[in-house]
Design an enzyme around this catalytic site. Sequence first.
Site, PDB file in Angstrom:
ATOM      1  N   ARG A   1       0.827  -1.217   0.000  1.00 52.54           N
ATOM      2  CA  ARG A   1       0.000   0.000   0.000  1.00 52.54           C
ATOM      3  C   ARG A   1       0.855   1.259   0.000  1.00 52.54           C
ATOM      4  O   ARG A   1       0.417   2.328  -0.428  1.00 52.54           O
ATOM      5  CB  ARG A   1      -0.951  -0.010   1.210  1.00 52.54           C
ATOM      6  CG  ARG A   1      -1.826   1.218   1.296  1.00 52.54           C
ATOM      7  CD  ARG A   1      -3.116   1.010   2.076  1.00 52.54           C
ATOM      8  NE  ARG A   1      -2.914   0.330   3.344  1.00 52.54           N
ATOM      9  CZ  ARG A   1      -2.290   0.867   4.409  1.00 52.54           C
ATOM     10  NH1 ARG A   1      -1.791   2.086   4.341  1.00 52.54           N
ATOM     11  NH2 ARG A   1      -2.168   0.173   5.521  1.00 52.54           N
TER      12      ARG A   1
ATOM     13  N   TYR B   1     -17.075  14.851 -15.796  1.00 54.24           N
ATOM     14  CA  TYR B   1     -17.384  13.477 -15.393  1.00 54.24           C
ATOM     15  C   TYR B   1     -18.291  13.489 -14.169  1.00 54.24           C
ATOM     16  O   TYR B   1     -17.989  14.156 -13.170  1.00 54.24           O
ATOM     17  CB  TYR B   1     -16.090  12.715 -15.112  1.00 54.24           C
ATOM     18  CG  TYR B   1     -16.357  11.288 -14.740  1.00 54.24           C
ATOM     19  CD1 TYR B   1     -16.910  10.413 -15.671  1.00 54.24           C
ATOM     20  CD2 TYR B   1     -16.113  10.809 -13.460  1.00 54.24           C
ATOM     21  CE1 TYR B   1     -17.191   9.098 -15.330  1.00 54.24           C
ATOM     22  CE2 TYR B   1     -16.389   9.498 -13.122  1.00 54.24           C
ATOM     23  CZ  TYR B   1     -16.930   8.648 -14.054  1.00 54.24           C
ATOM     24  OH  TYR B   1     -17.223   7.356 -13.721  1.00 54.24           O
TER      25      TYR B   1
ATOM     26  N   ASP C   1      -8.496  17.201 -16.140  1.00 52.80           N
ATOM     27  CA  ASP C   1      -8.842  15.808 -16.418  1.00 52.80           C
ATOM     28  C   ASP C   1      -8.581  15.589 -17.913  1.00 52.80           C
ATOM     29  O   ASP C   1      -9.279  16.126 -18.767  1.00 52.80           O
ATOM     30  CB  ASP C   1     -10.303  15.549 -16.054  1.00 52.80           C
ATOM     31  CG  ASP C   1     -10.683  14.074 -16.184  1.00 52.80           C
ATOM     32  OD1 ASP C   1     -10.062  13.373 -17.016  1.00 52.80           O
ATOM     33  OD2 ASP C   1     -11.604  13.636 -15.476  1.00 52.80           O
TER      34      ASP C   1
ATOM     35  N   LYS D   1      -9.872   3.881 -19.147  1.00 56.36           N
ATOM     36  CA  LYS D   1     -10.405   4.194 -20.474  1.00 56.36           C
ATOM     37  C   LYS D   1      -9.355   3.926 -21.557  1.00 56.36           C
ATOM     38  O   LYS D   1      -8.994   2.793 -21.773  1.00 56.36           O
ATOM     39  CB  LYS D   1     -10.908   5.641 -20.491  1.00 56.36           C
ATOM     40  CG  LYS D   1     -11.756   6.017 -19.261  1.00 56.36           C
ATOM     41  CD  LYS D   1     -13.094   5.303 -19.186  1.00 56.36           C
ATOM     42  CE  LYS D   1     -13.812   5.468 -17.853  1.00 56.36           C
ATOM     43  NZ  LYS D   1     -14.039   6.830 -17.416  1.00 56.36           N
TER      44      LYS D   1
HETATM   45  C1  LIG Z   1     -14.271   7.450 -16.211  1.00 56.09           C
HETATM   46  C2  LIG Z   1     -13.808   8.818 -15.961  1.00 56.09           C
HETATM   47  C3  LIG Z   1     -13.318   9.190 -14.698  1.00 56.09           C
HETATM   48  C4  LIG Z   1     -13.325   8.251 -13.510  1.00 56.09           C
HETATM   49  O1  LIG Z   1     -12.468   7.163 -13.692  1.00 56.09           O
HETATM   50  P1  LIG Z   1     -12.713   5.696 -13.060  1.00 56.09           P
HETATM   51  O2  LIG Z   1     -11.512   4.952 -13.517  1.00 56.09           O
HETATM   52  O3  LIG Z   1     -14.009   5.194 -13.618  1.00 56.09           O
HETATM   53  O4  LIG Z   1     -12.790   5.854 -11.581  1.00 56.09           O
HETATM   54  C5  LIG Z   1     -12.848  10.483 -14.542  1.00 56.09           C
HETATM   55  N1  LIG Z   1     -12.868  11.361 -15.565  1.00 56.09           N
HETATM   56  C6  LIG Z   1     -13.333  11.040 -16.779  1.00 56.09           C
HETATM   57  C7  LIG Z   1     -13.339  12.065 -17.865  1.00 56.09           C
HETATM   58  C8  LIG Z   1     -13.827   9.754 -17.023  1.00 56.09           C
HETATM   59  O5  LIG Z   1     -14.316   9.460 -18.239  1.00 56.09           O
END
Ligand SMILES: *Cc1c(COP(=O)(O)O)cnc(C)c1O
Length: 378
Positions: free
Chosen positions: A44, A96, A167, A192
């Site tokens: 961790r 998001y 992001d 993603k």
């Molecule tokens: C999916 C997503 C997140 C969150 O990510 P997870 O891996 O699902 O926790 C944050 N920002 C964007 C733009 C996303 O598409």
Amino acid sequence: MKKQLEPDTWLVTAGRPEQAGEPLNWPIAPASNFLAGGGKVYARDGCVPGWEALEALIGGLEGGEAVAFSSGMAAAAAVFDLLPAGAQLALPDDCYHGVSELANRGHARGAWSVERIAVEDTAAWAGALKTHDLVWLESPSNPLLAVADLAAVAGSERKPGALLVVDNTFATPLNQRPLALGADISLHSATKFIGGHSDLLCGILVAREEALLEKLRASRSVNGATPGSLEAYLALRGARTLSVRLEKSQASAHKLADWLESLGCIDRVRYPGLASHPTHDRAAAQLDGFGAMISFDIAAGAVAADAVCEATRVIRHATSLGGVESTMERRAAVPGQEHLPPGLLRLSVGIENWSDLRDDLAQAFTAAGLNVEEGDGT
Ligand SMILES: *Cc1c(COP(=O)(O)O)cnc(C)c1O
């Protein structure tokens, strides 16, 4: 870590074992604890070889050091964890929904206040940087594909200690590098495009300032937001092919967006590569590619849009995005996203042949009773 190779070469070569006799790829190393005296202690606290490799790979691409998390949301929560009591946050009007909810929950319990700003509104974002503690941008945004002027916002005067976070999930490190544009932190849901196969959850933050990186690592450790060894392995394995996947997916996305825009049954196609996109010139200047995400509005509304989702055969009716397989869903059907246009479909374009995707959409439109003749697109 400093990147000297071209990004596509870096994706393949970075973060590999170097010693003679070692495997080419870091093995999956399920381990919570390590024999004393060797430097590694407890997983961790951040010492699984696969994470270090993933961090070296993404950090090098974005011109900073990366910190890997168990999910994109865990990465986002680590940033929020840094906020002082009573902090002022600025968040995009489109972002998001999980990040939105994280912000709203803190607001509801009085931990901080949240102001919403339109993604495109450069002057308002620049103003927020003078007064707010956390300025959170997402560009291109999920799901409306709005584009913020990152360099202009980042270059504005700041409140001392203010953090500017971008992001970067939709753009990927290949299409956009927020740190080079002046952001403090770049965030990825590696779930993603970086992972690319819809088979893991992983998040990544990239930053430059060592004190900030230390705080993020400490937050990861104390909150237990560490990725598993299998996830780190899968994210790294997926990242190796990011350049070929993205190149194909975004070329297909552009062709599909052009085609969708020609159809009378679609109200509006949102894709930064289209000349009709409200900030297309900004997108063209800021991004190295327009990405693989398209949102489009079925003029007939929610019922018809749901019927389209149910009728596709090649495109999977599923949430999430960034996989080799194309996925599509009606976003206003997602809890917390009811404010979106009711007929808006978000399509993540995968690596199938684009003509099969077009034909699949055409037959799904027909099955849903929509007219697939070319119209005036209004
Ligand atoms: C999916 C997503 C997140 C969150 O990510 P997870 O891996 O699902 O926790 C944050 N920002 C964007 C733009 C996303 O598409």
